[in-house]
Design an enzyme around this catalytic site. Sequence first.
Site, short mmCIF file in Angstrom:
data_model
loop_
_atom_site.label_atom_id
_atom_site.label_comp_id
_atom_site.label_asym_id
_atom_site.label_seq_id
_atom_site.Cartn_x
_atom_site.Cartn_y
_atom_site.Cartn_z
CB THR A 88 -0.98 0.04 1.19
OG1 THR A 88 -0.26 0.14 2.41
CG2 THR A 88 -1.89 -1.18 1.21
CG MET B 23 8.73 -6.87 6.34
SD MET B 23 8.71 -5.40 7.41
CE MET B 23 6.97 -5.25 7.75
CG HIS C 169 9.03 1.24 12.21
ND1 HIS C 169 9.07 -0.11 11.93
CD2 HIS C 169 8.69 1.36 13.52
CE1 HIS C 169 8.78 -0.77 13.04
NE2 HIS C 169 8.54 0.08 14.01
C1 GAR Z 1 4.06 -0.57 6.69
O1 GAR Z 1 3.21 -0.32 7.78
C2 GAR Z 1 5.48 -0.20 7.02
O2 GAR Z 1 5.59 0.90 7.87
C3 GAR Z 1 5.94 -1.47 7.70
O3 GAR Z 1 5.42 -2.48 6.89
C4 GAR Z 1 4.15 -2.06 6.40
C5 GAR Z 1 4.07 -2.38 4.93
O4 GAR Z 1 2.77 -2.14 4.45
N1 GAR Z 1 7.36 -1.53 7.83
C6 GAR Z 1 7.97 -2.02 8.90
O5 GAR Z 1 7.37 -2.53 9.82
C7 GAR Z 1 9.47 -1.90 8.89
N2 GAR Z 1 9.99 -2.37 10.10
P1 GAR Z 1 2.50 -2.05 2.89
O6 GAR Z 1 3.15 -3.30 2.28
O7 GAR Z 1 1.02 -2.07 2.77
O8 GAR Z 1 3.13 -0.80 2.39
#
Ligand code: GAR
Length: 194
Positions: A13, A90, A109
């Site tokens: 997203t 990740m 984050h």
């Molecule tokens: C997001 O909330 C981002 O901040 C987090 O992963 C999610 C990905 O969502 N990142 C971490 O936790 C990094 N440690 P998305 O795939 O829908 O963009």
Amino acid sequence: MIKIAIFASGNGTNFEALYGHIKENKLPVTITHLICDQPKAPVIQKALDRGIPVWTHRVKEFENKMVYEQAILDQLKQDGVQMLVLAGYMRIVTNVLLDAYTKLIINIHPALLPSFPGLHGIDDAYAAGVKVTGVTVHYVDSGVDSGPIIAQEPVKILDDETVDHLEARIHEVEHELYFKSFCKVLKSKGWIDA
Ligand code: GAR
């Protein structure tokens, strides 16, 4: 055009939001590749639907993580990529990429760092019972969600709010804050007008 690569592992997203903001604001930015370490992640289709090439391989296909990152770096150099944007990627980045892109890798984050780093920032803050959490954008170093902070925005946890509701609100904040912070970095490099 400023060439960037977006790194992601999951739903995408934030990838989608960044792509949309870049187009909408006519920023002189090209996303040369989506780099993805999870070949089945939903973000891949989102990139392909937008005509963005995808480089996707699992780390275990390579001898070790440095070799994996060297393969990514070879692709980035071939594309002339200037900056890396981690959007739900990740993995801890090693010196292979950090040395090639010093102060040129940013991450988002879903918590107010240095609180609640790691894979479950939203769940961890919720479980801890804090009343305020939020979103952080920062430069990447060799730690877990560490590195100099570029921007933060607090999000209050509402009384009786479910974790899913909180997660949705945090994502909304992320989708705006990441683009604003990205622009701030481009301006600080003199790549776009202030
Ligand atoms: C997001 O909330 C981002 O901040 C987090 O992963 C999610 C990905 O969502 N990142 C971490 O936790 C990094 N440690 P998305 O795939 O829908 O963009």
